[in-house]
Design an enzyme around this catalytic site. Sequence first.
Site, mmCIF file in Angstrom:
data_model
loop_
_atom_site.group_PDB
_atom_site.id
_atom_site.type_symbol
_atom_site.label_atom_id
_atom_site.label_comp_id
_atom_site.label_asym_id
_atom_site.label_seq_id
_atom_site.Cartn_x
_atom_site.Cartn_y
_atom_site.Cartn_z
ATOM 1 N N HIS A 264 1.457 1.105 10.906
ATOM 2 C CA HIS A 264 0.971 2.332 10.268
ATOM 3 C C HIS A 264 -0.466 2.651 10.721
ATOM 4 C CE1 HIS A 264 0.756 5.219 6.819
ATOM 5 N NE2 HIS A 264 -0.537 4.955 6.924
ATOM 6 N N GLU A 265 -1.344 1.670 10.574
ATOM 7 C CA GLU A 265 -2.745 1.914 10.934
ATOM 8 C C GLU A 265 -2.897 2.118 12.442
ATOM 9 O OE1 GLU A 265 -4.632 2.685 8.599
ATOM 10 O OE2 GLU A 265 -3.442 1.838 6.963
ATOM 11 N N HIS A 268 -2.441 5.762 13.092
ATOM 12 C CA HIS A 268 -3.674 6.523 12.828
ATOM 13 C C HIS A 268 -4.661 6.334 13.979
ATOM 14 C CE1 HIS A 268 -3.022 7.982 8.765
ATOM 15 N NE2 HIS A 268 -2.777 6.783 8.277
ATOM 16 N N GLU A 294 -1.337 11.564 8.747
ATOM 17 C CA GLU A 294 -0.301 10.708 8.164
ATOM 18 C C GLU A 294 1.012 10.841 8.953
ATOM 19 O OE1 GLU A 294 -1.279 8.580 6.109
ATOM 20 O OE2 GLU A 294 0.518 7.771 5.153
HETATM 21 ZN ZN ZN Z 1 -1.982 6.392 6.324
#
Ligand code: ZN
Length: 501
Positions: A264-265, A268, A294
Amino acid sequence: MSDALKALKTRLIEVADLEAVNAILNWDQTTYMPVGGGPARGRQIATIARIAHEKATDPAIGGLLDTLERQLENLPPDSDDAAYIRVARRSYDRATHVPSKLIGAFYEHSAASYEAWSKARPANDYASIVPYLERTLDLSRQIADCFPGYDHIADPLIDWSDYGMQATTVREVFVRLRDQLVPIVQAITAQSPADDSCLHQFFPEAQQLAFGERMAQAYGYDFARGRQDKTRHPYCTTFSIGDVRITTRVNEHDLSDGLFGTLHEAGHAMYEQGVRTEYEGGPLMGGTSAGVHESQSRLWENLVGRSRPFWEYAYPQMQQVFPEQLGTVPLDTFYRAVNKVQRSLIRVEADEVTYNLHIIIRFDLELALLEGQLAVKDLAEAWRARYTADLGITPPDDRDGVLQDVHWYGGLIGGSFQGYTLGNILSAQFYNQALTAHPSIPTEIANGQFTTLHGWLREQIYQHGAKYTAPQLIERVTGGPLRIEPYVAYLRQKYGQLYAL
Ligand SMILES: [Zn+2]
């Protein structure tokens, strides 16, 4: 470049530098700083923030922007300079429109409110927080009113994180999404739940961290311009386009926690690393909105990271790392485990299918509070009613109900939740577009090749930073506005197969 633009850039790069300094101080505080550093670090961050704010709100910036806006018609609207001026104006207005007395009152109150919440939650005492939340609601309304001319009182608050997304449009989109999701959740949870016991064995931290980093690297997260460290609440932070870091947390008894957090990170971070280097240190650096940001984390975490092709590639490697734990667990069992769907009370632990229902409930309640349709004293009851209706589960107490998220107790009411679900919707819409351009992507992923997808995202989304607003970017990339259909189709297809719906 005009002299006024040069002067503006000189001023704004100073602001960006100070903000980066604070990001470093904050990163250090949440990773390696010894506890003894706490009090002084709080003061140091506040000092830098104050100087940055003074510089960002200097009336000279307003003057330069006035001059530059008169020259705007000479610039092509699609040029970087025109975008720079538009985005700088937005930040300047945001920083100057709220009187400093009101900002001060808000910060003071939110510190007290956060403190009260830290006690109210473990004590399951919603009543004690009601007066704080009533004041938060009042302050949120006052802050929104500093930006007159809105259609809905939540619009100015939404603009801060998801510029250009209107409350009424988002609400319509969410109503339609909820109508689609509720029956899917019902159909899945009517069946016996997937067995995810294979994820709940003992997995040593060092191996988990190394495996997560290997996958993030395979995705294309550049460790020469980034790194991963441990923290309590994972996040991604940008010091410059050449230094975008991720943080993670590992649970030795839950394999999915650390790994999907890292993926997830990394999503980003790849967005921030992919911004054009010309935008370094200015308002165009970084992502364009919370929702679009997101969408990139969710795309790499879920659409890729929880897909069958990804695990065809990654699972044999994972079995090599954890032969005792996973050596005899078939790929199918593992794939079902990482995609387990269940009714749950806690948003941050929710799966891909139910997650958005948690967000939509919060968004609707936020709007009802701001509109004056719902009183703070009735919020806990409204929360329970919505969980019962939408998720088919009733919180037995407020601790795991209305008190579970920090957002309303340490920030504003309004504008804080919509980005998560907008991100999920957009992740599928963008991914769909990538698949249309390159149908070979799933086969490539099964072979551990991510460069086509990564390159497409960099070209279409990352490089532009904040140049285009979210609605403009969506239009450019997909040829139309935000649509829920690709996301709903994605869920139906994937979970239809997994649960034979
Ligand atoms: Zn996030």
